[in-house]
Scaffold this motif. Structure first.
Motif, PDB file in Angstrom:
ATOM      1  N   ILE A   1      -1.912   2.210  -0.563  1.00  0.00           N
ATOM      2  CA  ILE A   1      -2.397   0.979   0.059  1.00  0.00           C
ATOM      3  C   ILE A   1      -1.759  -0.252  -0.567  1.00  0.00           C
ATOM      4  CG2 ILE A   1      -4.590   2.003   0.735  1.00  0.00           C
ATOM      5  CD1 ILE A   1      -5.899   0.594  -1.641  1.00  0.00           C
ATOM      6  N   ALA A   2      -1.018  -0.072  -1.662  1.00  0.00           N
ATOM      7  CA  ALA A   2      -0.354  -1.194  -2.334  1.00  0.00           C
ATOM      8  C   ALA A   2       0.632  -0.632  -3.345  1.00  0.00           C
ATOM      9  CB  ALA A   2      -1.375  -2.094  -3.033  1.00  0.00           C
ATOM     10  N   THR A   3       1.509  -1.493  -3.833  1.00  0.00           N
ATOM     11  CA  THR A   3       2.416  -1.098  -4.900  1.00  0.00           C
ATOM     12  C   THR A   3       1.646  -1.033  -6.232  1.00  0.00           C
ATOM     13  OG1 THR A   3       3.016  -3.375  -5.428  1.00  0.00           O
ATOM     14  CG2 THR A   3       4.302  -2.264  -3.708  1.00  0.00           C
ATOM     15  N   VAL A   4       2.337  -0.649  -7.279  1.00  0.00           N
ATOM     16  CA  VAL A   4       1.711  -0.596  -8.605  1.00  0.00           C
ATOM     17  C   VAL A   4       1.185  -1.966  -9.015  1.00  0.00           C
ATOM     18  CG1 VAL A   4       2.139  -0.155 -11.052  1.00  0.00           C
ATOM     19  CG2 VAL A   4       3.102   1.377  -9.336  1.00  0.00           C
ATOM     20  N   SER A   5       1.900  -3.019  -8.628  1.00  0.00           N
ATOM     21  CA  SER A   5       1.484  -4.376  -8.988  1.00  0.00           C
ATOM     22  C   SER A   5       0.332  -4.886  -8.131  1.00  0.00           C
ATOM     23  CB  SER A   5       2.675  -5.341  -8.863  1.00  0.00           C
ATOM     24  OG  SER A   5       3.050  -5.474  -7.496  1.00  0.00           O
ATOM     25  N   GLY A   6      -0.008  -4.149  -7.065  1.00  0.00           N
ATOM     26  CA  GLY A   6      -1.080  -4.573  -6.179  1.00  0.00           C
ATOM     27  C   GLY A   6      -0.603  -5.275  -4.923  1.00  0.00           C
ATOM     28  N   HIS A   7       0.721  -5.391  -4.724  1.00  0.00           N
ATOM     29  CA  HIS A   7       1.239  -6.075  -3.546  1.00  0.00           C
ATOM     30  C   HIS A   7       0.999  -5.223  -2.301  1.00  0.00           C
ATOM     31  CE1 HIS A   7       4.394  -7.669  -0.766  1.00  0.00           C
ATOM     32  NE2 HIS A   7       3.930  -8.800  -1.257  1.00  0.00           N
ATOM     33  N   SER A   8       0.382  -5.838  -1.272  1.00  0.00           N
ATOM     34  CA  SER A   8       0.034  -5.069  -0.070  1.00  0.00           C
ATOM     35  C   SER A   8       0.269  -5.829   1.232  1.00  0.00           C
ATOM     36  CB  SER A   8      -1.441  -4.653  -0.136  1.00  0.00           C
ATOM     37  OG  SER A   8      -2.285  -5.797  -0.150  1.00  0.00           O
ATOM     38  N   HIS A   9       0.933  -6.985   1.182  1.00  0.00           N
ATOM     39  CA  HIS A   9       1.146  -7.806   2.385  1.00  0.00           C
ATOM     40  C   HIS A   9       2.544  -7.577   2.962  1.00  0.00           C
ATOM     41  CE1 HIS A   9      -2.060 -11.065   1.200  1.00  0.00           C
ATOM     42  NE2 HIS A   9      -2.577  -9.891   1.446  1.00  0.00           N
ATOM     43  N   TYR A  10       2.700  -6.832   4.060  1.00  0.00           N
ATOM     44  CA  TYR A  10       1.601  -6.079   4.690  1.00  0.00           C
ATOM     45  C   TYR A  10       2.050  -4.643   4.833  1.00  0.00           C
ATOM     46  CZ  TYR A  10      -0.689 -10.462   5.962  1.00  0.00           C
ATOM     47  OH  TYR A  10      -1.309 -11.677   5.922  1.00  0.00           O
ATOM     48  N   VAL A  11       1.152  -3.719   4.499  1.00  0.00           N
ATOM     49  CA  VAL A  11       1.451  -2.305   4.679  1.00  0.00           C
ATOM     50  C   VAL A  11       1.489  -1.965   6.161  1.00  0.00           C
ATOM     51  CG1 VAL A  11       0.588   0.039   4.301  1.00  0.00           C
ATOM     52  CG2 VAL A  11       0.517  -1.632   2.437  1.00  0.00           C
ATOM     53  N   THR A  12       0.525  -2.448   6.914  1.00  0.00           N
ATOM     54  CA  THR A  12       0.439  -2.157   8.338  1.00  0.00           C
ATOM     55  C   THR A  12       0.929  -3.343   9.163  1.00  0.00           C
ATOM     56  OG1 THR A  12      -1.866  -2.902   8.368  1.00  0.00           O
ATOM     57  CG2 THR A  12      -1.462  -0.547   8.010  1.00  0.00           C
ATOM     58  N   GLY A  13       1.137  -3.087  10.466  1.00  0.00           N
ATOM     59  CA  GLY A  13       1.693  -4.102  11.339  1.00  0.00           C
ATOM     60  C   GLY A  13       0.646  -5.002  11.964  1.00  0.00           C
ATOM     61  N   GLU A  14       1.107  -5.972  12.756  1.00  0.00           N
ATOM     62  CA  GLU A  14       0.208  -6.960  13.342  1.00  0.00           C
ATOM     63  C   GLU A  14      -0.845  -6.348  14.261  1.00  0.00           C
ATOM     64  OE1 GLU A  14       0.283 -11.130  15.898  1.00  0.00           O
ATOM     65  OE2 GLU A  14       2.148 -10.202  15.238  1.00  0.00           O
TER      66      GLU A  14
ATOM     67  N   LEU B   1       7.154   4.398   3.468  1.00  0.00           N
ATOM     68  CA  LEU B   1       7.085   5.196   2.241  1.00  0.00           C
ATOM     69  C   LEU B   1       7.173   4.255   1.047  1.00  0.00           C
ATOM     70  CD1 LEU B   1       9.481   8.135   3.233  1.00  0.00           C
ATOM     71  CD2 LEU B   1       6.976   8.176   3.171  1.00  0.00           C
ATOM     72  N   ILE B   2       6.074   4.127   0.322  1.00  0.00           N
ATOM     73  CA  ILE B   2       6.043   3.263  -0.856  1.00  0.00           C
ATOM     74  C   ILE B   2       6.486   4.043  -2.093  1.00  0.00           C
ATOM     75  CG2 ILE B   2       4.561   1.850  -2.326  1.00  0.00           C
ATOM     76  CD1 ILE B   2       2.908   1.180   0.130  1.00  0.00           C
ATOM     77  N   GLY B   3       6.098   5.304  -2.175  1.00  0.00           N
ATOM     78  CA  GLY B   3       6.592   6.179  -3.231  1.00  0.00           C
ATOM     79  C   GLY B   3       5.768   6.178  -4.497  1.00  0.00           C
ATOM     80  N   SER B   4       5.079   5.104  -4.768  1.00  0.00           N
ATOM     81  CA  SER B   4       4.206   5.018  -5.929  1.00  0.00           C
ATOM     82  C   SER B   4       3.218   3.898  -5.626  1.00  0.00           C
ATOM     83  CB  SER B   4       4.993   4.708  -7.202  1.00  0.00           C
ATOM     84  OG  SER B   4       5.662   3.458  -7.074  1.00  0.00           O
ATOM     85  N   GLY B   5       2.253   3.711  -6.518  1.00  0.00           N
ATOM     86  CA  GLY B   5       1.316   2.622  -6.298  1.00  0.00           C
ATOM     87  C   GLY B   5      -0.107   3.096  -6.161  1.00  0.00           C
ATOM     88  N   ARG B   6      -0.927   2.265  -5.566  1.00  0.00           N
ATOM     89  CA  ARG B   6      -2.360   2.519  -5.509  1.00  0.00           C
ATOM     90  C   ARG B   6      -2.696   3.430  -4.334  1.00  0.00           C
ATOM     91  NH1 ARG B   6      -4.706  -3.528  -7.085  1.00  0.00           N
ATOM     92  NH2 ARG B   6      -3.399  -3.756  -8.957  1.00  0.00           N
ATOM     93  N   PRO B   7      -3.412   4.525  -4.605  1.00  0.00           N
ATOM     94  CA  PRO B   7      -3.743   5.460  -3.524  1.00  0.00           C
ATOM     95  C   PRO B   7      -4.831   4.907  -2.616  1.00  0.00           C
ATOM     96  CG  PRO B   7      -4.790   6.165  -5.555  1.00  0.00           C
ATOM     97  CD  PRO B   7      -3.925   4.982  -5.903  1.00  0.00           C
ATOM     98  N   GLY B   8      -4.898   5.472  -1.405  1.00  0.00           N
ATOM     99  CA  GLY B   8      -5.940   5.081  -0.475  1.00  0.00           C
ATOM    100  C   GLY B   8      -7.305   5.548  -0.935  1.00  0.00           C
ATOM    101  N   LEU B   9      -7.616   6.821  -0.716  1.00  0.00           N
ATOM    102  CA  LEU B   9      -8.908   7.376  -1.103  1.00  0.00           C
ATOM    103  C   LEU B   9      -8.784   8.202  -2.373  1.00  0.00           C
ATOM    104  CD1 LEU B   9     -10.320   8.549   2.338  1.00  0.00           C
ATOM    105  CD2 LEU B   9     -10.812   6.423   1.115  1.00  0.00           C
ATOM    106  N   ALA B  10      -9.816   8.166  -3.180  1.00  0.00           N
ATOM    107  CA  ALA B  10      -9.918   8.994  -4.375  1.00  0.00           C
ATOM    108  C   ALA B  10     -11.345   9.515  -4.430  1.00  0.00           C
ATOM    109  CB  ALA B  10      -9.554   8.214  -5.629  1.00  0.00           C
TER     110      ALA B  10
END
Length: 272
Positions: free
Chosen positions: A79-92, A229-238
């Motif tokens: 849902i975001a990169t390791v740094s927390g950047h998430s703008h924007y994973v999904t589209g408009e 494909l982000i490859g690393s970062g914060r997972p969606g569900l845990a």
């Protein structure tokens, strides 16, 4: 007979939210809605309108207490990169769908990490509708007071902090027992219902949504998957660990295209 388009469909869905959901609702000669959001139309229905009816009527024309969670993630579950950047994973188109979910909710709930990293407004801007009340789960009162949910002068914001911690200026304190415990989701929903806020949207982040699902407090989960494909970062569900796949949740699911993204509409109250 005229087509039913998405403008008409959205108006019907917003009206459905304010109606008792126990009886069949004959909207007009062309459209009938049953409890739970099942619908039938005698007039031709445009594809966009059918999508709105399918995905949003179950949230609008339902029993009063209802919780939906929304998650936007990459194809590899981030849902975001390791740094927390998430703008924007999904589209408009997916963001428009999210704003419709907000417009159908009495209250939108987010965790401290989401507010700190994303500084969201949590308002309805892309569609016609009313802004929900905003709730920030922040037991340690660590979210900076300059975040927009506290300072933008928009809809009310409730700040859930531990006893003895002050709410942010511009927010209202919401006392909930056991702010760090497993019972928090249910206690929070009960506290909101006591204030007349019965339909909740859990918007983020992944940890907060996971806590509500593990507590059995989510009726429906809308997961939007982007071809990214982000490859690393914060997972969606845990969610809580399981030993075998026999213990895995297999909710009833429908999927739809949202531009280049894919929406998975999961009914967590119904298993196959």
């Amino acid at each position: 007979m005229p087509f039913i388009d998405n403008t008409y469909a959205w108006r019907v869905i917003r009206d459905a939210r304010r109606r008792p959901a126990d009886d069949i609702w004959r909207v007009d000669r062309a459209l009938t809605i049953e409890p739970g959001g099942r619908w039938a139309a005698d007039a031709p229905v445009e594809a966009d309108a059918a999508f709105l009816f399918d995905t949003l009527l179950p949230l609008a024309f339902c029993r009063r207490d209802h919780v939906v969670a929304q998650l936007g993630q990459s194809l590899d579950g981030r849902i975001a990169t390791v740094s927390g950047h998430s703008h924007y994973v999904t589209g408009e188109p997916s963001r428009v769908h999210l704003h419709r979910l907000r417009a159908l909710a009495d209250v939108v709930i987010v965790g401290a990490g989401t507010v700190d990293a994303d500084d969201p407004r949590l308002t309805v801007r892309h569609v016609a509708g009313d802004d929900p009340v905003r709730v920030v789960l922040d037991p340690r009162a660590r979210v900076p007071a300059d975040r927009r949910v506290f300072s933008d002068g928009g809809p009310p914001t409730w700040h859930v902090v531990a006893p003895g911690q002050p709410a942010a200026p511009g927010a209202l304190p919401l006392p909930v027992a056991g702010t760090d415990g497993a019972g928090l989701p249910r206690a929070l929903l009960d506290a909101l219902a006591a204030r007349g806020l019965h339909r909740a949207l859990i918007e983020g982040g992944g940890v907060t949504i996971s806590r509500f699902i593990d507590a059995g407090c989510v009726d429906r989960l809308h997961t939007v998957v982007a071809p990214l494909l982000i490859g690393s970062g914060r997972p969606g569900l845990a969610l809580a660990e399981i030993e075998t796949l026999h213990e895995a949740r297999r909710p009833r699911c429908r999927s739809y295209a949202l531009g280049e993204d894919r929406l998975y509409d999961l009914d967590l109250r119904a298993s196959r």
